[in-house]
Design an enzyme around this catalytic site. Structure first.
Site, mmCIF file in Angstrom:
data_model
loop_
_atom_site.group_PDB
_atom_site.id
_atom_site.type_symbol
_atom_site.label_atom_id
_atom_site.label_comp_id
_atom_site.label_asym_id
_atom_site.label_seq_id
_atom_site.Cartn_x
_atom_site.Cartn_y
_atom_site.Cartn_z
ATOM 1 N N GLY A 10 0.639 -1.455 -0.277
ATOM 2 C CA GLY A 10 -0.142 -0.404 -0.374
ATOM 3 C C GLY A 10 0.750 1.060 0.085
ATOM 4 O O GLY A 10 0.981 2.146 0.880
ATOM 5 N N ARG A 14 -2.646 7.038 1.928
ATOM 6 C CA ARG A 14 -2.387 8.362 3.206
ATOM 7 C C ARG A 14 -0.852 7.562 3.629
ATOM 8 O O ARG A 14 -0.206 7.958 4.377
ATOM 9 C CB ARG A 14 -3.317 8.629 3.700
ATOM 10 C CG ARG A 14 -3.735 9.662 1.905
ATOM 11 C CD ARG A 14 -5.017 9.355 2.529
ATOM 12 N NE ARG A 14 -5.838 8.568 2.885
ATOM 13 C CZ ARG A 14 -7.937 7.603 2.164
ATOM 14 N NH1 ARG A 14 -8.372 9.335 2.734
ATOM 15 N NH2 ARG A 14 -7.918 6.576 2.352
ATOM 16 N N MET A 15 -1.456 6.477 4.361
ATOM 17 C CA MET A 15 -0.255 5.637 5.858
ATOM 18 C C MET A 15 0.876 5.492 4.838
ATOM 19 O O MET A 15 2.277 5.205 5.654
ATOM 20 C CB MET A 15 -1.039 5.008 6.127
ATOM 21 C CG MET A 15 -2.631 5.418 7.925
ATOM 22 S SD MET A 15 -1.109 6.270 9.088
ATOM 23 C CE MET A 15 -0.614 4.846 9.582
ATOM 24 N N THR A 100 -3.286 -1.935 9.008
ATOM 25 C CA THR A 100 -4.792 -1.585 8.377
ATOM 26 C C THR A 100 -6.273 -1.904 9.493
ATOM 27 O O THR A 100 -5.592 -3.443 10.313
ATOM 28 C CB THR A 100 -4.759 -3.354 7.236
ATOM 29 O OG1 THR A 100 -3.752 -3.101 6.123
ATOM 30 C CG2 THR A 100 -5.913 -3.203 6.118
ATOM 31 N N PRO A 126 -4.735 -1.374 15.898
ATOM 32 C CA PRO A 126 -5.728 -0.104 15.073
ATOM 33 C C PRO A 126 -5.279 1.320 15.625
ATOM 34 O O PRO A 126 -5.625 1.776 14.461
ATOM 35 C CB PRO A 126 -6.415 -0.408 15.566
ATOM 36 C CG PRO A 126 -6.295 -1.583 17.123
ATOM 37 C CD PRO A 126 -4.820 -2.129 16.952
ATOM 38 N N HIS A 155 -13.512 11.135 12.183
ATOM 39 C CA HIS A 155 -12.028 9.664 11.405
ATOM 40 C C HIS A 155 -12.925 11.258 9.797
ATOM 41 O O HIS A 155 -13.930 11.315 9.133
ATOM 42 C CB HIS A 155 -12.118 8.382 10.870
ATOM 43 C CG HIS A 155 -11.342 8.142 11.911
ATOM 44 N ND1 HIS A 155 -11.821 7.811 13.075
ATOM 45 C CD2 HIS A 155 -10.065 7.848 12.182
ATOM 46 C CE1 HIS A 155 -11.242 7.101 13.856
ATOM 47 N NE2 HIS A 155 -9.741 7.256 13.322
ATOM 48 N N HIS A 156 -11.874 11.294 8.781
ATOM 49 C CA HIS A 156 -11.820 11.553 7.622
ATOM 50 C C HIS A 156 -13.071 10.518 6.374
ATOM 51 O O HIS A 156 -12.894 9.268 6.811
ATOM 52 C CB HIS A 156 -10.391 11.213 6.564
ATOM 53 C CG HIS A 156 -10.052 10.377 6.485
ATOM 54 N ND1 HIS A 156 -10.035 9.021 5.750
ATOM 55 C CD2 HIS A 156 -9.124 9.079 7.458
ATOM 56 C CE1 HIS A 156 -9.797 7.855 5.576
ATOM 57 N NE2 HIS A 156 -9.157 7.640 6.782
ATOM 58 N N LYS A 159 -12.699 6.630 5.390
ATOM 59 C CA LYS A 159 -12.578 5.560 5.838
ATOM 60 C C LYS A 159 -13.232 4.194 5.890
ATOM 61 O O LYS A 159 -14.559 4.367 5.840
ATOM 62 C CB LYS A 159 -12.163 5.907 7.429
ATOM 63 C CG LYS A 159 -12.072 5.106 8.057
ATOM 64 C CD LYS A 159 -11.663 4.539 9.924
ATOM 65 C CE LYS A 159 -11.648 4.206 10.806
ATOM 66 N NZ LYS A 159 -10.711 3.645 10.015
HETATM 67 P P1 NAP Z 1 -5.024 4.337 1.474
HETATM 68 O O1 NAP Z 1 -5.131 6.171 1.579
HETATM 69 O O2 NAP Z 1 -6.939 4.250 1.158
HETATM 70 O O3 NAP Z 1 -4.485 3.731 0.630
HETATM 71 C C1 NAP Z 1 -4.783 2.244 0.896
HETATM 72 C C2 NAP Z 1 -3.878 1.370 -0.186
HETATM 73 O O4 NAP Z 1 -4.017 0.709 -0.239
HETATM 74 C C3 NAP Z 1 -4.006 2.110 -1.785
HETATM 75 O O5 NAP Z 1 -2.497 2.174 -2.084
HETATM 76 C C4 NAP Z 1 -4.218 0.984 -2.265
HETATM 77 O O6 NAP Z 1 -3.832 0.679 -3.529
HETATM 78 C C5 NAP Z 1 -3.549 -0.115 -1.424
HETATM 79 N N1 NAP Z 1 -4.537 -1.525 -1.365
HETATM 80 C C6 NAP Z 1 -5.772 -2.046 -1.273
HETATM 81 N N2 NAP Z 1 -6.141 -2.559 -1.636
HETATM 82 C C7 NAP Z 1 -5.098 -3.325 -2.692
HETATM 83 C C8 NAP Z 1 -4.644 -4.861 -2.464
HETATM 84 N N3 NAP Z 1 -5.435 -5.562 -2.925
HETATM 85 N N4 NAP Z 1 -3.660 -5.064 -3.444
HETATM 86 C C9 NAP Z 1 -2.443 -3.777 -2.863
HETATM 87 N N5 NAP Z 1 -2.754 -2.821 -2.414
HETATM 88 C C10 NAP Z 1 -3.774 -2.382 -2.526
HETATM 89 O O7 NAP Z 1 -5.936 4.235 2.702
HETATM 90 P P2 NAP Z 1 -5.124 4.315 4.751
HETATM 91 O O8 NAP Z 1 -6.144 5.661 5.016
HETATM 92 O O9 NAP Z 1 -3.971 5.178 4.286
HETATM 93 O O10 NAP Z 1 -5.175 3.662 5.284
HETATM 94 C C11 NAP Z 1 -4.565 1.866 4.618
HETATM 95 C C12 NAP Z 1 -5.602 1.495 6.592
HETATM 96 O O11 NAP Z 1 -4.704 1.517 7.730
HETATM 97 C C13 NAP Z 1 -6.719 1.265 6.386
HETATM 98 O O12 NAP Z 1 -7.302 0.561 6.948
HETATM 99 C C14 NAP Z 1 -6.584 2.467 7.959
HETATM 100 O O13 NAP Z 1 -7.931 2.149 8.437
HETATM 101 C C15 NAP Z 1 -5.380 1.675 8.290
HETATM 102 N N6 NAP Z 1 -4.354 3.383 9.652
HETATM 103 C C16 NAP Z 1 -4.625 2.795 10.531
HETATM 104 C C17 NAP Z 1 -3.514 3.909 10.735
HETATM 105 C C18 NAP Z 1 -3.091 3.135 12.464
HETATM 106 O O14 NAP Z 1 -2.975 3.472 12.845
HETATM 107 N N7 NAP Z 1 -2.526 1.654 12.749
HETATM 108 C C19 NAP Z 1 -4.382 4.509 10.709
HETATM 109 C C20 NAP Z 1 -4.382 5.314 9.825
HETATM 110 C C21 NAP Z 1 -5.300 4.305 9.446
HETATM 111 P P3 NAP Z 1 -4.880 1.386 -4.353
HETATM 112 O O15 NAP Z 1 -4.552 3.018 -4.196
HETATM 113 O O16 NAP Z 1 -4.654 0.573 -5.978
HETATM 114 O O17 NAP Z 1 -6.678 1.284 -4.189
#
Ligand code: NAP
Length: 266
Positions: A10, A14-15, A100, A126, A155-156, A159
């Site tokens: 990923g 954003r992360m 995730t 989480p 959250h944004h 999510k």
């Molecule tokens: P995001 O911006 O939507 O990024 C997710 C990334 O994963 C995108 O680049 C997406 O690619 C990729 N992805 C999704 N399905 C995939 C697949 N089948 N194969 C390969 N890549 C894939 O989301 P985010 O805000 O970064 O958040 C990501 C996760 O972290 C979420 O579950 C969120 O809830 C979690 N999170 C956790 C924390 C923590 O502290 N633990 C903090 C913030 C967020 P595409 O562009 O191709 O769709």
């Protein structure tokens, strides 16, 4: 000292972007590959925003694990993909650090058993923000004295899961010290579905989704003549990276599944 070899799933997210930057800037870490299903290029340094950060891009996790032989997988994707990647990593002798959110209890149980079988560590957190962990711990402390509590997580609007993993985790931690209790009036009726939020062990959880927000949570306690609010705000995604870094270091020393950053903070 040998560097910890890391694959990030990923990286365009954003992360993921923050994680790539953190791994690149950490001397003891080496980014050996990334998983990107779009794969418009063969190397990360060809993608906008990643100039000077070299790592081969793979579409298939299995292929990537076999070719790059990493020590750790950092997964920051979506619930289904994250579960698929984590399972695959453990089956290939690679330790997962999973940010995730949205894994079910059954998913966690399955991964716990996989760790036990393989003798590998895995950290699923989480929330990687240290301040958020303190917010959860302080809430657990307060719940010993205040047994009426509602959780508002904000959250944004991109999510995918609700309530947030942090809100569920906070409710679970509070449940350990608070006698089970259905809150509100026993005859209360929702005239509009969902008005009272989700219900975990009688605690109500309200999920706000708005553009402009990142990750925020307020835990509100109420008692006769007083309320207590405990609040944490993440204003950018860099706030999560010290927790990701610590998790990568700690997962190398583990042989079990750890759920929640609070379990590895001293
Ligand atoms: P995001 O911006 O939507 O990024 C997710 C990334 O994963 C995108 O680049 C997406 O690619 C990729 N992805 C999704 N399905 C995939 C697949 N089948 N194969 C390969 N890549 C894939 O989301 P985010 O805000 O970064 O958040 C990501 C996760 O972290 C979420 O579950 C969120 O809830 C979690 N999170 C956790 C924390 C923590 O502290 N633990 C903090 C913030 C967020 P595409 O562009 O191709 O769709």
């Amino acid at each position: 000292m040998e560097k910890i070899r890391i694959v990030i799933a990923g990286p365009r997210g954003r992360m993921g972007q923050e994680a790539v930057k953190m791994v690149h800037e950490t001397n003891s870490f080496e980014l050996v590959g990334v998983i990107d299903r779009k794969k418009e290029h063969s190397n990360l340094n060809e993608l906008e925003g990643f100039t000077g950060i070299s790592a081969p891009i793979y579409v298939e996790m299995e292929n990537c694990l076999v070719e790059t032989k990493p020590d750790v997988l950092i997964d920051l994707t979506s619930p289904e993909t994250g579960m698929f990647h984590t399972r695959l990593a453990l089956n290939h002798g690679v330790r997962p650090v999973v940010g995730t959110t949205g894994f079910s209890n059954e998913d966690l149980l399955e991964l716990e058993q996989l760790c036990e079988k393989s003798g590998l560590g895995c950290i699923i957190a989480p929330n990687f923000a240290v301040g958020a962990i303190l917010m959860m711990k302080f809430s657990q402390m307060a719940a010993k004295y205040f047994d009426d509590v509602e959780i508002i997580e904000l959250h944004h609007d991109q999510k995918l899961d609700a309530p947030s993993g942090t809100a569920i985790k906070t409710a679970d931690m509070i449940s350990k010290v608070r006698p089970s209790k259905e809150q509100g009036h026993p005859n209360e009726k929702e005239t509009h579905m969902g008005a009272r939020g989700a219900n975990i062990d009688g605690m109500r959880i309200h999920s706000v989704r708005l553009p402009g927000l990142i990750a925020h949570q307020q835990v509100m306690f109420g008692a006769d003549g007083q309320t207590l609010s405990i609040r944490h705000d993440s204003f950018n995604r860099a706030s999560f990276m010290s927790g990701v870094k610590l998790s990568v270091e700690q997962v190398m020393k583990l042989d079990v599944l750890v759920y929640g950053l609070e379990n590895i903070l001293e």
